[in-house]
Design an enzyme around this catalytic site. Structure first.
Site, PDB file in Angstrom:
ATOM      1  N   THR A   1      -0.593 -15.779   1.180  1.00  0.00           N
ATOM      2  CA  THR A   1      -0.308 -17.052   1.845  1.00  0.00           C
ATOM      3  C   THR A   1      -0.275 -16.852   3.367  1.00  0.00           C
ATOM      4  OG1 THR A   1       1.289 -18.846   2.044  1.00  0.00           O
ATOM      5  CG2 THR A   1       2.216 -16.704   1.610  1.00  0.00           C
TER       6      THR A   1
ATOM      7  N   SER B   1       4.997   7.398   2.452  1.00  0.00           N
ATOM      8  CA  SER B   1       3.883   8.363   2.583  1.00  0.00           C
ATOM      9  C   SER B   1       2.735   7.740   3.372  1.00  0.00           C
ATOM     10  CB  SER B   1       3.402   8.824   1.201  1.00  0.00           C
ATOM     11  OG  SER B   1       3.136   7.719   0.369  1.00  0.00           O
TER      12      SER B   1
ATOM     13  N   HIS C   1       0.822  -1.209   0.000  1.00  0.00           N
ATOM     14  CA  HIS C   1       0.000   0.000   0.000  1.00  0.00           C
ATOM     15  C   HIS C   1       0.859   1.263   0.000  1.00  0.00           C
ATOM     16  CE1 HIS C   1      -4.163  -1.775   1.219  1.00  0.00           C
ATOM     17  NE2 HIS C   1      -3.483  -2.615   0.462  1.00  0.00           N
TER      18      HIS C   1
ATOM     19  N   SER D   1      -2.277 -23.249   5.549  1.00  0.00           N
ATOM     20  CA  SER D   1      -1.087 -22.923   6.361  1.00  0.00           C
ATOM     21  C   SER D   1      -1.013 -21.396   6.526  1.00  0.00           C
ATOM     22  CB  SER D   1       0.174 -23.473   5.694  1.00  0.00           C
ATOM     23  OG  SER D   1       0.283 -22.972   4.370  1.00  0.00           O
TER      24      SER D   1
ATOM     25  N   VAL E   1       1.246   3.818  -3.952  1.00  0.00           N
ATOM     26  CA  VAL E   1       0.700   5.168  -3.812  1.00  0.00           C
ATOM     27  C   VAL E   1       1.864   6.140  -3.622  1.00  0.00           C
ATOM     28  CG1 VAL E   1      -0.867   6.621  -2.461  1.00  0.00           C
ATOM     29  CG2 VAL E   1      -1.390   4.185  -2.775  1.00  0.00           C
TER      30      VAL E   1
ATOM     31  N   ASP F   1       7.773   5.567  -0.619  1.00  0.00           N
ATOM     32  CA  ASP F   1       8.338   6.768   0.002  1.00  0.00           C
ATOM     33  C   ASP F   1       7.850   6.946   1.436  1.00  0.00           C
ATOM     34  OD1 ASP F   1       5.697   7.401  -0.398  1.00  0.00           O
ATOM     35  OD2 ASP F   1       6.079   9.446  -1.073  1.00  0.00           O
TER      36      ASP F   1
ATOM     37  N   ASP G   1       4.527 -19.822   2.435  1.00  0.00           N
ATOM     38  CA  ASP G   1       4.844 -20.925   1.515  1.00  0.00           C
ATOM     39  C   ASP G   1       4.041 -20.754   0.223  1.00  0.00           C
ATOM     40  OD1 ASP G   1       2.277 -21.511   2.274  1.00  0.00           O
ATOM     41  OD2 ASP G   1       2.802 -23.274   3.459  1.00  0.00           O
TER      42      ASP G   1
ATOM     43  N   GLY H   1       4.709   5.910  -4.865  1.00  0.00           N
ATOM     44  CA  GLY H   1       5.980   5.184  -4.805  1.00  0.00           C
ATOM     45  C   GLY H   1       6.339   4.790  -3.380  1.00  0.00           C
TER      46      GLY H   1
END
Ligand code: HEM
Length: 336
Positions: free
Chosen positions: A205, A89, A79, A260, A83, A87, A265, A85
């Site tokens: 996973t 933010s 996330h 799992s 958004v 950085d 995995d 890059g």
């Protein structure tokens, strides 16, 4: 006109090669990737202190108290990077920041706190050097190691952004009802391939989702007819039709990988092959010819190295380097 001298030419070539290699090493760009980030970036930048180990120790401590910190951090890295890059933010606690966007309300406080702990630990021995954006990337790799996945080399050298806007996440992040037809262009817009999309989705996973994201697939007119009967029954028992489906998500969560759930995995991919993926965005990876092959490929050992490769690609999105941005002192605030 001088005759062509093969011996002279090869000497010249050797000389030119030597100069080029020397310039390469002297430029400090050794092993820099295409985003201008480097492995072992902080080595030697904090005296005798090993920044990556300090961060690992803090994340391990937080993980021991709450193992949900690991999926929490991996999702945060995604996330953040999608958004503005990678950085950091996402970490800013300023009015109307990314954190306040509905899609981010389910992110875990324990994971944000783990980043604070790691940042505080590095600041105490090496102030103003290690960016929050890098701390988040190292912490994400550590989260995968702590859940028994394979690590990867994290390239460092990112700097922190100073802008964070709640309007940005919904325009840049995928939603769980999407299929590859929407996700492939979204990822392509970030410089990532369909293979990256599949490998990165393998993060599911570990961690959880809330019934609000599952119920549309299992009740009503849009019930997914391809869900195996036993899986449908089990999903319905965990997500009753009247389960609270508010966003921000509340209520009992359900494991994204029900076989799992705490292990990093390749089981996620086997689940999809068995048509037991949790979200439409997961299961639909099997139904599109552009992603199906990668689902099968990742269902074995290949995933171990493929995930790290894809994370390195994601971790390069829109990074700030050189004199761009700043090194925040506190990950939650822009420097005064
Ligand atoms: C490809 C499209 C994707 C969609 C539509 C999607 C959507 C979601 C949704 C709806 C949840 C459940 C949130 C909740 O109920 O609280 C979730 C959880 C999660 N996502 Fe994704 N995701 C995607 C890709 C990714 C990627 C690329 C990563 C990381 C590289 C990632 C990492 C995670 C993790 C680790 C969790 C569990 C979080 C936790 O337990 O706190 N996801 N995702």
């Amino acid at each position: 006109m001088a005759a062509f001298d093969p011996m002279g030419a090869s000497k010249l070539q050797v000389l030119l090669m030597t100069v080029a290699v020397a310039m390469f090493f002297l430029s400090g760009e050794v092993e820099a990737n295409s985003y201008n980030l480097r492995p072992n970036y902080y080595s030697g930048k904090c005296g005798k202190y090993d920044v990556e180990s300090i961060i690992y120790n803090e994340i391990a401590k937080a993980f021991q108290q709450d193992n949900g910190v690991a999926p929490g951090l991996v999702r945060m890295a995604f996330h953040d990077c999608f958004v503005r890059g990678c950085d950091a933010s996402l970490l800013l606690d300023i009015p109307n920041s990314e954190k306040t966007a509905t899609i981010n309300l389910g992110l875990r406080a324990s994971a944000f706190n783990a980043i604070d702990a790691a940042k505080t630990a590095v600041e105490s021995v090496c102030p103003g050097v290690v960016s929050c954006a890098d701390v988040l990337q190292y912490a994400t790799r550590d989260s995968v190691l702590l859940t028994k996945g394979k690590g990867w080399t994290v390239y460092g050298g990112r700097r922190d952004g100073t802008v964070s806007n709640a309007a940005d996440p919904p325009n840049n992040l995928p939603v769980p009802t999407m299929t590859p037809t929407q996700m492939i262009p979204l990822f392509a817009g970030k410089g990532l391939s369909a293979d990256d999309l599949v490998a990165l989705s393998g993060s599911h996973t570990i961690g959880i989702a809330h019934c609000i994201f599952v119920n549309p697939r299992i009740y009503g007119n849009n019930t997914d007819p391809t869900i195996p009967a036993d899986f449908l029954a089990s999903l319905k028992s965990q997500c009753p039709a009247d389960s609270v489906t508010t966003n921000p998500p509340v209520g009992a969560p359900i494991n994204l990988d029900r076989v799992s759930p705490t292990k990093f995995d390749s089981q996620y991919f086997q689940n999809i092959i068995d048509r037991k993926g949790l979200l439409t965005s997961d299961q639909s990876l099997l139904d599109d010819s552009r992603t199906r092959g990668a689902v099968y490929k990742n269902s074995g050992n290949f995933f171990n190295s493929e995930f790290g490769r894809a994370m390195q690609a994601m971790a390069g999105i829109g990074v700030l380097t050189g004199n761009e941005g700043q090194i925040r002192t506190n990950c939650r605030a822009v420097n005064p």
